[in-house]
Motif scaffolding. Sequence first.
Motif, PDB file in Angstrom:
ATOM      1  N   GLY A 132       8.050  -2.196  46.407  1.00 47.80           N
ATOM      2  CA  GLY A 132       9.114  -1.206  46.581  1.00 47.80           C
ATOM      3  C   GLY A 132       9.201  -0.411  45.293  1.00 47.80           C
ATOM      4  N   VAL A 133       9.261   0.905  45.408  1.00 50.09           N
ATOM      5  CA  VAL A 133       9.351   1.749  44.217  1.00 50.09           C
ATOM      6  C   VAL A 133      10.498   2.734  44.375  1.00 50.09           C
ATOM      7  CG1 VAL A 133       8.170   3.388  42.726  1.00 50.09           C
ATOM      8  CG2 VAL A 133       6.864   1.575  43.840  1.00 50.09           C
ATOM      9  N   MET A 134      11.416   2.679  43.442  1.00 51.07           N
ATOM     10  CA  MET A 134      12.555   3.604  43.501  1.00 51.07           C
ATOM     11  C   MET A 134      12.179   4.931  42.858  1.00 51.07           C
ATOM     12  SD  MET A 134      15.777   1.108  42.731  1.00 51.07           S
ATOM     13  CE  MET A 134      16.944   2.135  43.641  1.00 51.07           C
ATOM     14  N   ASP A 135      12.878   5.962  43.289  1.00 52.31           N
ATOM     15  CA  ASP A 135      12.610   7.293  42.752  1.00 52.31           C
ATOM     16  C   ASP A 135      13.916   7.892  42.251  1.00 52.31           C
ATOM     17  OD1 ASP A 135      11.990  10.089  42.426  1.00 52.31           O
ATOM     18  OD2 ASP A 135      10.203   9.731  43.649  1.00 52.31           O
ATOM     19  N   PHE A 136      13.983   8.084  40.924  1.00 47.15           N
ATOM     20  CA  PHE A 136      15.234   8.541  40.312  1.00 47.15           C
ATOM     21  C   PHE A 136      15.605   9.949  40.743  1.00 47.15           C
ATOM     22  CE2 PHE A 136      18.055   9.936  36.838  1.00 47.15           C
ATOM     23  CZ  PHE A 136      18.938   8.873  36.824  1.00 47.15           C
ATOM     24  N   SER A 137      14.603  10.737  41.146  1.00 43.42           N
ATOM     25  CA  SER A 137      14.930  12.129  41.473  1.00 43.42           C
ATOM     26  C   SER A 137      15.637  12.263  42.819  1.00 43.42           C
ATOM     27  CB  SER A 137      13.680  13.011  41.417  1.00 43.42           C
ATOM     28  OG  SER A 137      12.679  12.475  42.232  1.00 43.42           O
ATOM     29  N   PHE A 138      15.705  11.199  43.589  1.00 35.99           N
ATOM     30  CA  PHE A 138      16.494  11.228  44.825  1.00 35.99           C
ATOM     31  C   PHE A 138      17.900  10.706  44.531  1.00 35.99           C
ATOM     32  CE2 PHE A 138      18.159  10.506  48.937  1.00 35.99           C
ATOM     33  CZ  PHE A 138      17.391  11.215  49.852  1.00 35.99           C
ATOM     34  N   MET A 139      18.812  11.597  44.320  1.00 33.28           N
ATOM     35  CA  MET A 139      20.211  11.259  44.016  1.00 33.28           C
ATOM     36  C   MET A 139      20.352  10.179  42.946  1.00 33.28           C
ATOM     37  SD  MET A 139      22.346  11.543  47.593  1.00 33.28           S
ATOM     38  CE  MET A 139      23.915  11.479  46.752  1.00 33.28           C
ATOM     39  N   GLY A 140      19.606  10.364  41.866  1.00 30.59           N
ATOM     40  CA  GLY A 140      19.709   9.425  40.744  1.00 30.59           C
ATOM     41  C   GLY A 140      19.309   8.008  41.109  1.00 30.59           C
ATOM     42  N   GLY A 141      18.429   7.894  42.091  1.00 30.37           N
ATOM     43  CA  GLY A 141      17.972   6.569  42.501  1.00 30.37           C
ATOM     44  C   GLY A 141      19.107   5.669  42.961  1.00 30.37           C
ATOM     45  N   SER A 142      20.178   6.280  43.456  1.00 31.07           N
ATOM     46  CA  SER A 142      21.342   5.460  43.798  1.00 31.07           C
ATOM     47  C   SER A 142      21.086   4.597  45.030  1.00 31.07           C
ATOM     48  CB  SER A 142      22.572   6.346  44.005  1.00 31.07           C
ATOM     49  OG  SER A 142      22.294   7.374  44.922  1.00 31.07           O
ATOM     50  N   MET A 143      21.709   3.430  45.034  1.00 32.31           N
ATOM     51  CA  MET A 143      21.514   2.476  46.122  1.00 32.31           C
ATOM     52  C   MET A 143      22.598   2.622  47.176  1.00 32.31           C
ATOM     53  SD  MET A 143      21.045  -1.649  46.290  1.00 32.31           S
ATOM     54  CE  MET A 143      22.153  -2.119  44.991  1.00 32.31           C
ATOM     55  N   GLY A 144      22.198   3.101  48.327  1.00 31.02           N
ATOM     56  CA  GLY A 144      23.079   3.116  49.487  1.00 31.02           C
ATOM     57  C   GLY A 144      22.483   2.211  50.551  1.00 31.02           C
ATOM     58  N   SER A 145      22.899   2.408  51.781  1.00 30.59           N
ATOM     59  CA  SER A 145      22.458   1.542  52.878  1.00 30.59           C
ATOM     60  C   SER A 145      20.944   1.540  53.045  1.00 30.59           C
ATOM     61  CB  SER A 145      23.091   2.000  54.187  1.00 30.59           C
ATOM     62  OG  SER A 145      24.491   1.932  54.109  1.00 30.59           O
ATOM     63  N   VAL A 146      20.295   2.696  52.846  1.00 24.65           N
ATOM     64  CA  VAL A 146      18.850   2.764  53.090  1.00 24.65           C
ATOM     65  C   VAL A 146      18.078   1.980  52.023  1.00 24.65           C
ATOM     66  CG1 VAL A 146      16.848   4.299  53.177  1.00 24.65           C
ATOM     67  CG2 VAL A 146      18.922   4.901  54.406  1.00 24.65           C
ATOM     68  N   VAL A 147      18.443   2.159  50.766  1.00 27.44           N
ATOM     69  CA  VAL A 147      17.782   1.394  49.707  1.00 27.44           C
ATOM     70  C   VAL A 147      17.972  -0.108  49.963  1.00 27.44           C
ATOM     71  CG1 VAL A 147      17.796   0.819  47.247  1.00 27.44           C
ATOM     72  CG2 VAL A 147      17.885   3.214  47.963  1.00 27.44           C
ATOM     73  N   GLY A 148      19.199  -0.487  50.292  1.00 25.63           N
ATOM     74  CA  GLY A 148      19.482  -1.905  50.555  1.00 25.63           C
ATOM     75  C   GLY A 148      18.660  -2.436  51.711  1.00 25.63           C
ATOM     76  N   GLU A 149      18.596  -1.664  52.785  1.00 23.63           N
ATOM     77  CA  GLU A 149      17.852  -2.095  53.972  1.00 23.63           C
ATOM     78  C   GLU A 149      16.362  -2.198  53.665  1.00 23.63           C
ATOM     79  OE1 GLU A 149      18.880  -3.110  56.874  1.00 23.63           O
ATOM     80  OE2 GLU A 149      17.001  -3.108  58.002  1.00 23.63           O
ATOM     81  N   LYS A 150      15.833  -1.230  52.909  1.00 20.83           N
ATOM     82  CA  LYS A 150      14.394  -1.243  52.650  1.00 20.83           C
ATOM     83  C   LYS A 150      13.990  -2.364  51.690  1.00 20.83           C
ATOM     84  CE  LYS A 150      12.165   2.999  53.066  1.00 20.83           C
ATOM     85  NZ  LYS A 150      11.946   4.431  52.765  1.00 20.83           N
ATOM     86  N   VAL A 151      14.820  -2.619  50.685  1.00 21.98           N
ATOM     87  CA  VAL A 151      14.536  -3.755  49.799  1.00 21.98           C
ATOM     88  C   VAL A 151      14.544  -5.045  50.624  1.00 21.98           C
ATOM     89  CG1 VAL A 151      15.433  -5.156  47.890  1.00 21.98           C
ATOM     90  CG2 VAL A 151      15.361  -2.661  47.679  1.00 21.98           C
ATOM     91  N   THR A 152      15.531  -5.146  51.520  1.00 24.85           N
ATOM     92  CA  THR A 152      15.637  -6.338  52.357  1.00 24.85           C
ATOM     93  C   THR A 152      14.427  -6.465  53.284  1.00 24.85           C
ATOM     94  OG1 THR A 152      18.033  -6.089  52.266  1.00 24.85           O
ATOM     95  CG2 THR A 152      17.168  -7.553  53.961  1.00 24.85           C
ATOM     96  N   ARG A 153      14.022  -5.355  53.888  1.00 30.04           N
ATOM     97  CA  ARG A 153      12.871  -5.405  54.803  1.00 30.04           C
ATOM     98  C   ARG A 153      11.593  -5.823  54.092  1.00 30.04           C
ATOM     99  NH1 ARG A 153      13.195  -0.406  59.206  1.00 30.04           N
ATOM    100  NH2 ARG A 153      15.298  -0.941  59.938  1.00 30.04           N
ATOM    101  N   ILE A 154      11.353  -5.252  52.916  1.00 26.19           N
ATOM    102  CA  ILE A 154      10.099  -5.602  52.239  1.00 26.19           C
ATOM    103  C   ILE A 154      10.151  -7.060  51.767  1.00 26.19           C
ATOM    104  CG2 ILE A 154      10.687  -4.690  49.933  1.00 26.19           C
ATOM    105  CD1 ILE A 154       7.253  -4.512  51.649  1.00 26.19           C
ATOM    106  N   ALA A 155      11.337  -7.524  51.390  1.00 22.80           N
ATOM    107  CA  ALA A 155      11.470  -8.932  51.005  1.00 22.80           C
ATOM    108  C   ALA A 155      11.196  -9.833  52.213  1.00 22.80           C
ATOM    109  CB  ALA A 155      12.859  -9.202  50.443  1.00 22.80           C
ATOM    110  N   GLU A 156      11.706  -9.447  53.362  1.00 22.89           N
ATOM    111  CA  GLU A 156      11.500 -10.260  54.569  1.00 22.89           C
ATOM    112  C   GLU A 156      10.028 -10.256  54.991  1.00 22.89           C
ATOM    113  OE1 GLU A 156      15.950  -9.995  56.617  1.00 22.89           O
ATOM    114  OE2 GLU A 156      14.440  -8.531  57.178  1.00 22.89           O
TER     115      GLU A 156
END
Lengths: 292, 332
Positions: A132-156
Amino acid sequence: MAKLALHQWFQKRKLEKEAGPASERLDIPGNLWIKCTKCQVAIFAKDLDANLKVCPKCGYHFKLSARERIEATIDPETFTEISPFLHSKDFLGFVDSAPYSQRILKSEEKTGLADAIVIGEGELHGIEVGIGVMDFSFMGGSMGSVVGEKVTRIAEICLDKKIPLIIFSSSGGARMQEGIMSLMQMAKTSAALSRLRSAAIPYLSIMTDPTTGGTTASFAMLGDLNIAEPGALIGFAGPRVIEQTIRQKLPPGFQRAEFLEKHGMVDIVSERGKMKEELKKVLHFFENAAKT
Amino acid sequence: MPQKPNRVLLEFEKPLLELYKKIDDLKMQDMDMSEEIKMLEKRIETLQRDIFSNLTPIQIVQVARHIKRPTTLDLINLIFNDFVEMRGDRNFSDDPAMVGGLAMLPGCKKSNPLGETIFDQPVVLIGQQKGSNTKENIKRNFGMAHPEGYRKALRLMHLAERFNAPIISFIDTPGAFCGIGAEERGQAEAIAKNLRSMAGLSVPFISIVIGEGGSGGALGIGMGNRVLMLEFSIYSVISPEGCASILFRDAKKAPHAAEVSKITAIDLLEMNVIDEIIKEPVGGAHNNYKETALNIGSAIKKHLSDLARLSSRELIADRYRKYRNMGYFTEE
């Protein structure tokens, strides 16, 4: 403006230098030059790209986009993106200087990404990993539902396939436009990592500039190894908030990668150019440790 | 019962002032004025009921932060028996902003073939501790814990797990402390580790927001199987003031920030972030500690008896499901 004593003026100048302006692209006809944020030297853009966006003169690490990072980390033609169509929802109807729904669209246009993280599977020196790679240029890399869901999916997925997980963080923290739901992503992602931990699946967290707030206080700090890029700002609270709270200046180097290393929060501070080799060594250990 | 000498009325409670004054005057008289006083008290109650049923989000924030609001230790002492406070993270120091220990919860019920038995349930308690005056607040750092506070809490959670005791956490903090020492000792790591550890706890775990649920500092002890909130408490990713100054570039827009960020118990119940709202007495928790404690106590017992049906494995799965499902997004 109030007059500054000489030492204050120097201190201010130093701080300004440390914080640095955004890098400037100097548009000279025929060539594209970039001024280094730290040492102010003009660098030929192609040279900078060839050097993984690290200043050849002073070693300053410019931010990488998620795509650039994947290219620098994953073996060519082995990356498969997962869940590329997850989009944020403006469920609160949140409006600050612009409606959240518009901010999302603008960031999508600017970055070509659906949100502040890209996840997928690929190989690193031939070892299969989830990344998983975050991108700071997308709203300061802020964590909302999508970031949370994607981190969870890749972990699963890593749990399911029994492959190591690597996450590169770059984030200002929770996405306030999603209110409490952004906070809950800390719980969600940490819960997913707790499953990896119980199953002895290795998780490597790499913190890049900057990694702060709810991202640091959840998945970014939970690596079996925590790794950081040199000079990266890493912390719970941002330096400005701390200064306002305690009403004193912060010591130089505070909350930088080397500071965290010294205080025992980070295992390795690795230059970008050596990162892939470093990761390979670590993955190699885990691969063989699991076999024996 | 209103506390007479040091009554603290919030701006929107000012209509009550006149009535309270009248009662105070009547009490000074030599004659028996109990009838009149009773009537006035009735009127106060009606007026309070009225005021508190129409609070705006920023007014709820004020109630949640009320200096006389019952603190974690106030409630612990009213709900539980034989509280033994435990101190220190066994690593760096004790943190007075985070308290915890062992206690017995009286009046728990278990049904069996012969009917019902009533017993005392051993529980492990943790919670942020605010002060009820400035001096205490300085000692307690206004309920803002350092990393050692979160590590103490974790130590207690693991102890609970080993002895199969349910965990109850009381959330009441503006947020985890931000300062030099907090960063040096790994505030982010301490909270992150708590989150991961709470996800894996094999015992029933109930979290209750009793006042301010301030961001990661609140969540750092708040990943219960059930999350409950007192009626006039708040839970948010950032304080309304912080949100206003960052997103609206004006700290005075806090009332608006409180409104749009959806931080009240009703909002959070609607979003399924919490499981139940615990009623507060007329005029708010600070108006009647005993009734508040009673309401919280019965909510704890109800949820504990529900969770008692789950095995360790099921408790962990139940918690995973709860947090796994949080988030709003589209996929197309």
